[in-house]
Write a protein that holds these residues in place. Structure first.
Motif, PDB file in Angstrom:
ATOM      1  N   ARG A   1      -2.444  -0.656   4.343  1.00 34.57           N
ATOM      2  CA  ARG A   1      -2.036  -1.687   3.390  1.00 34.57           C
ATOM      3  C   ARG A   1      -0.553  -1.494   3.077  1.00 34.57           C
ATOM      4  O   ARG A   1      -0.133  -0.398   2.720  1.00 34.57           O
ATOM      5  CB  ARG A   1      -2.859  -1.571   2.122  1.00 34.57           C
ATOM      6  N   PRO A   2       0.236  -2.554   3.198  1.00 29.10           N
ATOM      7  CA  PRO A   2       1.666  -2.426   2.883  1.00 29.10           C
ATOM      8  C   PRO A   2       1.873  -2.010   1.433  1.00 29.10           C
ATOM      9  O   PRO A   2       1.154  -2.460   0.532  1.00 29.10           O
ATOM     10  CB  PRO A   2       2.219  -3.831   3.119  1.00 29.10           C
ATOM     11  N   GLU A   3       2.850  -1.147   1.207  1.00 27.44           N
ATOM     12  CA  GLU A   3       3.122  -0.656  -0.136  1.00 27.44           C
ATOM     13  C   GLU A   3       3.744  -1.734  -1.018  1.00 27.44           C
ATOM     14  O   GLU A   3       3.422  -1.854  -2.195  1.00 27.44           O
ATOM     15  CB  GLU A   3       4.061   0.550  -0.052  1.00 27.44           C
ATOM     16  N   HIS A   4       4.637  -2.554  -0.441  1.00 27.72           N
ATOM     17  CA  HIS A   4       5.323  -3.595  -1.214  1.00 27.72           C
ATOM     18  C   HIS A   4       5.044  -4.951  -0.585  1.00 27.72           C
ATOM     19  O   HIS A   4       5.255  -5.141   0.611  1.00 27.72           O
ATOM     20  CB  HIS A   4       6.835  -3.340  -1.233  1.00 27.72           C
ATOM     21  N   ARG A   5       4.560  -5.899  -1.423  1.00 25.00           N
ATOM     22  CA  ARG A   5       4.226  -7.236  -0.930  1.00 25.00           C
ATOM     23  C   ARG A   5       4.740  -8.287  -1.897  1.00 25.00           C
ATOM     24  O   ARG A   5       4.907  -8.035  -3.083  1.00 25.00           O
ATOM     25  CB  ARG A   5       2.714  -7.381  -0.798  1.00 25.00           C
TER      26      ARG A   5
ATOM     27  N   THR B   1       4.854  -9.712  -7.190  1.00 24.77           N
ATOM     28  CA  THR B   1       4.734  -8.554  -6.303  1.00 24.77           C
ATOM     29  C   THR B   1       3.648  -7.581  -6.755  1.00 24.77           C
ATOM     30  O   THR B   1       3.413  -6.583  -6.087  1.00 24.77           O
ATOM     31  CB  THR B   1       6.070  -7.795  -6.221  1.00 24.77           C
TER      32      THR B   1
ATOM     33  N   LYS C   1       8.378 -10.823   7.159  1.00 23.30           N
ATOM     34  CA  LYS C   1       7.204 -10.093   7.660  1.00 23.30           C
ATOM     35  C   LYS C   1       5.955 -10.703   7.038  1.00 23.30           C
ATOM     36  O   LYS C   1       5.398 -10.191   6.081  1.00 23.30           O
ATOM     37  CB  LYS C   1       7.323  -8.610   7.311  1.00 23.30           C
TER      38      LYS C   1
ATOM     39  N   ASP D   1       1.790 -14.523   2.033  1.00 23.02           N
ATOM     40  CA  ASP D   1       1.649 -13.097   1.720  1.00 23.02           C
ATOM     41  C   ASP D   1       2.633 -12.401   2.650  1.00 23.02           C
ATOM     42  O   ASP D   1       2.520 -12.508   3.868  1.00 23.02           O
ATOM     43  CB  ASP D   1       0.220 -12.645   1.982  1.00 23.02           C
TER      44      ASP D   1
ATOM     45  N   GLU E   1       5.051  -8.869   3.624  1.00 24.19           N
ATOM     46  CA  GLU E   1       5.290  -7.437   3.480  1.00 24.19           C
ATOM     47  C   GLU E   1       6.770  -7.221   3.187  1.00 24.19           C
ATOM     48  O   GLU E   1       7.638  -7.825   3.817  1.00 24.19           O
ATOM     49  CB  GLU E   1       4.919  -6.699   4.760  1.00 24.19           C
TER      50      GLU E   1
ATOM     51  N   LEU F   1       2.209 -11.742   6.417  1.00 21.14           N
ATOM     52  CA  LEU F   1       0.857 -11.248   6.626  1.00 21.14           C
ATOM     53  C   LEU F   1      -0.132 -12.414   6.641  1.00 21.14           C
ATOM     54  O   LEU F   1      -1.178 -12.328   7.270  1.00 21.14           O
ATOM     55  CB  LEU F   1       0.481 -10.253   5.520  1.00 21.14           C
TER      56      LEU F   1
END
Length: 190
Positions: free
Chosen positions: A65-69, A170, A95, A136, A138, A97
């Motif tokens: 799971r990406p840390e920052h979205r 975010t 990027k 969504d 990244e 998602l």
């Protein structure tokens, strides 16, 4: 595939498969397999709708799971502008998602949700909106947020939309709010 030659990589090793093209009849038909020698093996398998084999076991690899979205929901008064934005936002500079398009009828259905006041996304719905696009993205770090926003704002301006008709965030609570909006549609249909 390369001119009817395929390599199938399995746990038992690599198998080479050769498939001759199947001539498509000149008359209208819906029976049989159609292979011209240019398709990929997965295309042939999927198009056969389960008649060439059954997947008995699959191994799934999950991405971390990406840390920052960034969660971004944009409403549009013009459906053509929404389509233009949805197409142009799919750029390597972002990027992505997920990209989801919501039509006018779906917005109308969401607006009837009895808990409309629980979601700022649902509260933002106005009758003049004809579509929405959810993104969504990244983000690698804080600088990515500014860069992503600039790109999105430029694409919205290019599509003739107003960034003021958006909801973004975010934090997990922002995603929960937007998911509430997204789930309101099937909830009201069901």
């Amino acid at each position: 595939g390369d001119n009817g030659r395929f390599e199938l990589i399995t746990t038992a090793g690599t198998r080479r498969i050769e498939a001759a093209p199947v001539r498509i009849p000149n008359t209208k038909n819906s029976v049989g397999y159609h292979y011209t020698g240019e398709a990929d093996l997965i295309d042939i398998f999927v198009a056969a709708e389960g008649t060439l084999g059954v997947i008995a076991e699959a191994e799934i690899r999950l991405a971390p799971r990406p840390e920052h979205r960034l969660y971004f929901l944009q409403f549009f008064e013009d459906t053509a502008a929404a389509f233009k934005f949805a197409a142009e936002v799919q750029t390597p500079a972002l990027k992505l998602l997920a990209v989801e398009f919501v039509d006018k009828r779906s917005l109308q259905i969401a607006a009837t949700h009895p808990l409309r006041g629980s979601s700022r996304a649902l509260q933002a719905l106005r009758p003049e909106f004809s579509a929405a696009v959810f993104l969504d993205l990244e983000l690698g770090n804080g600088d990515d947020l500014d860069s992503a926003y600039q790109i999105i704002a430029g694409l919205l301006e290019n599509a003739g939309a107003d960034v003021d008709d958006s909801i973004a965030g975010t934090e997990d609570r922002d995603l929960a709010d937007i998911k509430f909006f997204r789930h309101a549609i099937p909830e009201m249909i069901n």
